[in-house]
Design a protein around this motif. Structure first.
Motif, PDB file in Angstrom:
ATOM      1  N   THR A  45      25.437  65.461  31.730  1.00 30.91           N
ATOM      2  CA  THR A  45      24.053  65.757  32.107  1.00 30.91           C
ATOM      3  C   THR A  45      24.007  66.427  33.474  1.00 30.91           C
ATOM      4  O   THR A  45      24.987  66.387  34.223  1.00 30.91           O
ATOM      5  N   PRO A  46      22.857  67.018  33.827  1.00 30.29           N
ATOM      6  CA  PRO A  46      22.737  67.601  35.170  1.00 30.29           C
ATOM      7  C   PRO A  46      22.987  66.578  36.283  1.00 30.29           C
ATOM      8  O   PRO A  46      23.391  66.950  37.381  1.00 30.29           O
ATOM      9  N   SER A  74      16.727  63.480  26.017  1.00 29.30           N
ATOM     10  CA  SER A  74      17.858  63.656  26.925  1.00 29.30           C
ATOM     11  C   SER A  74      18.971  64.480  26.314  1.00 29.30           C
ATOM     12  O   SER A  74      19.593  65.295  26.986  1.00 29.30           O
ATOM     13  N   HIS A  77      17.833  68.194  26.152  1.00 26.74           N
ATOM     14  CA  HIS A  77      17.752  68.707  27.522  1.00 26.74           C
ATOM     15  C   HIS A  77      19.155  68.950  28.085  1.00 26.74           C
ATOM     16  O   HIS A  77      19.437  69.997  28.655  1.00 26.74           O
ATOM     17  N   ALA A  78      20.041  67.962  27.920  1.00 24.88           N
ATOM     18  CA  ALA A  78      21.405  68.094  28.445  1.00 24.88           C
ATOM     19  C   ALA A  78      22.142  69.239  27.769  1.00 24.88           C
ATOM     20  O   ALA A  78      22.829  70.022  28.425  1.00 24.88           O
ATOM     21  N   ALA A  80      20.832  71.889  26.257  1.00 18.34           N
ATOM     22  CA  ALA A  80      20.219  73.175  26.590  1.00 18.34           C
ATOM     23  C   ALA A  80      20.647  73.669  27.970  1.00 18.34           C
ATOM     24  O   ALA A  80      20.624  74.865  28.236  1.00 18.34           O
ATOM     25  N   HIS A  81      21.065  72.745  28.843  1.00 18.66           N
ATOM     26  CA  HIS A  81      21.466  73.123  30.195  1.00 18.66           C
ATOM     27  C   HIS A  81      22.981  73.110  30.397  1.00 18.66           C
ATOM     28  O   HIS A  81      23.461  73.328  31.499  1.00 18.66           O
ATOM     29  N   ALA A  82      23.719  72.847  29.351  1.00 19.84           N
ATOM     30  CA  ALA A  82      25.181  72.801  29.454  1.00 19.84           C
ATOM     31  C   ALA A  82      25.769  74.116  28.951  1.00 19.84           C
ATOM     32  O   ALA A  82      25.254  74.718  28.020  1.00 19.84           O
ATOM     33  N   GLU A  83      26.828  74.532  29.572  1.00 16.23           N
ATOM     34  CA  GLU A  83      27.544  75.708  29.081  1.00 16.23           C
ATOM     35  C   GLU A  83      28.484  75.323  27.956  1.00 16.23           C
ATOM     36  O   GLU A  83      28.709  76.101  27.048  1.00 16.23           O
ATOM     37  N   THR A 110      21.630  77.290  21.489  1.00 15.10           N
ATOM     38  CA  THR A 110      20.398  76.955  20.789  1.00 15.10           C
ATOM     39  C   THR A 110      20.126  78.121  19.842  1.00 15.10           C
ATOM     40  O   THR A 110      20.102  79.276  20.265  1.00 15.10           O
TER      41      THR A 110
END
Length: 150
Positions: A45-46, A74, A77-78, A80-83, A110
């Motif tokens: 996670t961020p 979560s 969200h995690a 979508a923000h992870a490479e 996504t």
């Protein structure tokens, strides 16, 4: 006094007497991914905390990816923000004492294109979660590894 047991092949610690770890080929790993339908998504996670969640999935041969759906929360969200993320499945074979594990590491995507979403929906994902899933996601099989315990 005897020393520590030698590590098993693959470096996973001491092997039990009469047991050994066998590295699976990429093709064998992909066969397991095609045959199973529940796995675990792993992402950091961020806040730099690991997030592990079970998901129903399908393996998409065309994109060489593990595809699944997710609702807001979560996990989505995690992801979508992870490479990158990991995906893991494991199981046992019909013979007693045999087990295997496959881990995928790859780029998280996504899926947004209407034609691609329609194509993925036709792959037969059987999800136990009721309600509307918000997004199709996939993890490309950039790196695939697996082991079988015999």
């Amino acid at each position: 006094m005897t020393g520590p047991e030698p590590p098993s092949p693959g470096g996973a610690g001491p092997a039990a007497p009469g047991r050994r770890l066998i590295e699976l080929t990429r093709d064998a790993c992909l066969q397991h991914l095609r045959a199973e339908h529940v796995g675990r998504v792993v992402v950091v996670t961020p806040a730099l905390r690991p997030l592990v969640r079970p998901v129903d999935y399908v393996f998409d041969d065309r994109s060489q990816a593990v595809a699944f759906r997710s609702r807001r929360g979560s996990k989505l969200h995690a992801l979508a923000h992870a490479e990158r993320a990991c995906f893991e499945i494991d199981g046992t074979d019909s013979r007693p004492g045999l087990a295997w594990s496959v881990i995928v590491t790859g780029v998280v995507e996504t899926v947004t294109g209407a034609d691609e979403i329609k194509r993925l929906a036709q792959l037969g994902l059987d999800t136990r979660v009721t309600g509307k899933s918000e997004a199709w996601l996939r993890i490309r099989t950039n790196v695939v590894s697996g082991r079988r315990l015999e």
